[in-house]
Design a protein around this motif. Structure first.
Motif, short mmCIF file in Angstrom:
data_model
loop_
_atom_site.label_atom_id
_atom_site.label_comp_id
_atom_site.label_asym_id
_atom_site.label_seq_id
_atom_site.Cartn_x
_atom_site.Cartn_y
_atom_site.Cartn_z
N SER A 112 0.83 -1.21 0.00
CA SER A 112 0.00 0.00 0.00
C SER A 112 0.86 1.25 0.00
O SER A 112 0.55 2.23 -0.69
N LEU A 142 -12.47 4.74 -1.53
CA LEU A 142 -12.85 5.12 -0.17
C LEU A 142 -14.35 5.18 0.04
O LEU A 142 -14.81 5.25 1.18
N SER A 146 -14.09 -0.52 4.08
CA SER A 146 -12.86 -1.25 3.76
C SER A 146 -13.04 -2.76 3.80
O SER A 146 -12.58 -3.47 2.90
N ALA A 150 -12.66 -5.38 0.69
CA ALA A 150 -11.72 -6.50 0.76
C ALA A 150 -12.43 -7.82 0.49
O ALA A 150 -11.90 -8.69 -0.22
N VAL A 171 -7.15 -1.95 -0.43
CA VAL A 171 -8.03 -1.14 0.42
C VAL A 171 -7.27 0.03 1.03
O VAL A 171 -7.81 1.14 1.18
N ASN A 172 -5.99 -0.17 1.38
CA ASN A 172 -5.22 0.86 2.07
C ASN A 172 -4.46 1.81 1.15
O ASN A 172 -3.88 2.78 1.63
N THR A 229 -4.62 -2.23 11.55
CA THR A 229 -5.87 -2.40 10.80
C THR A 229 -5.78 -3.61 9.88
O THR A 229 -6.75 -4.37 9.73
N GLU A 233 -8.24 -6.88 9.60
CA GLU A 233 -8.89 -7.24 8.34
C GLU A 233 -8.51 -8.65 7.92
O GLU A 233 -9.35 -9.40 7.39
#
Length: 300
Positions: A112, A142, A146, A150, A171-172, A229, A233
């Motif tokens: 990311s 965004l 998230s 994913a 996602v990041n 995070t 996830e």
């Protein structure tokens, strides 16, 4: 004969003069060391990293060795964390599971950072239509929660640990992209960047030698928090069966496999859950400490 006046003022050696100039990183480290809560977080993170590195030496049993006659044994001297429905040692599986969770956290955030930083720097430095296109892509990503995004990515690519890692990285990306874009918009207006352009320095050298080094502090802080995070996830995808597949000892998958035995054998859920909680707590405490140490706005 008249005396010749001499300058008796002491001249500092070059090394001593350099030592009097404290770099922002040394100053940040000194500030970080004063934050006892952040040091606790650093200690927790280092503890789990060492466990992940030396898992084969620490784990008392194989993480996939089954012995049905020993299923759902309570914690004891022989099995400190008890055993699961297949008679596997939970302590060994938690230890090996640290490799998966922490590995996914670091690798996904590294991906990311690389992709998001590149896109953010390009958007912030060049602006115009490039900035518009990249920013709209970030906004679209965004716009989705998230974890749902994913799940969608893994559903398309197929359930596996590698695809879960890719999904978490995607996602990041906008988080680091927008962070770097806002930072570049500020840095590129500084006098040293203008001077570099005036002497004919190319855009590539300006970005590498001036813009990027002055944008590292927020990347480090956000990256540390993003690892926490990413671990959550990864556990969520594993819990849903979209991450690591059996017999991999992934913490989220361990929770999913043991949810039917939460009353009969609560230790099968307790210890993987504690591992997730402590690891995430460690990264969050360390990230908050880094933010306080490296962000000038947080200093008195």
């Amino acid at each position: 004969m008249p005396e010749i006046a001499t300058n008796t003022s002491p001249i500092l050696p070059h090394k001593e003069a350099e030592d009097q100039v404290i770099s922002p990183w040394k100053e940040g480290w000194k500030s970080f060391k004063k934050n006892k809560v952040a040091l606790v977080g650093l200690g927790i993170v280092l503890f789990f990293i060492l466990i992940a590195i030396f898992a084969p030496l620490i784990a008392p049993y194989s993480f996939e060795g089954q012995k049905l006659s020993d299923k759902h044994l309570a914690p004891s001297a022989e099995h400190w964390f008890g055993t699961d429905e297949f008679g596997r040692d939970i302590l060994s599986r938690v230890i090996y599971g640290s490799r998966i969770s922490i590995g996914v956290g670091f690798l996904s955030v590294a991906g990311s950072v690389l992709v998001g930083s590149f896109l953010g720097i390009i958007a912030g430095y060049y602006g115009k239509w490039i900035d518009t296109i990249i920013s709209r892509v970030f906004d679209i990503i965004l716009a989705f929660p998230s974890i749902l995004l994913a799940i969608a990515v893994v559903a398309v690519l197929g359930p596996s640990l590698r695809n879960a890692l890719i999904a978490i990285a995607i996602v990041n990306v906008p988080i680091f992209g927008r962070l770097l874009r806002s930072r570049v918009l500020t840095v590129k207006e500084e006098e040293y960047v203008t001077a570099a352009k005036a002497i004919g320095m190319g855009d590539g050298r300006i970005l590498l030698h001036h813009v990027l080094p002055n944008s590292l502090a927020p990347i480090i802080v956000q990256g540390t928090l993003a690892i926490a995070t990413a671990i959550i996830e990864c556990a969520a995808l594993g819990f849903l069966g979209l991450g690591a597949q059996p017999p991999a000892p992934e913490w989220g998958k361990m929770l999913a496999d043991s949810r039917s035995f939460i009353i009969q054998a609560p230790w099968t859920v307790l210890f993987p859950g504690l591992a997730i909680m402590l690891t995430v707590l460690g990264f969050n405490l360390m990230g908050d400490g880094l933010r306080d140490a490296l962000d000038p706005r947080m200093k008195n």
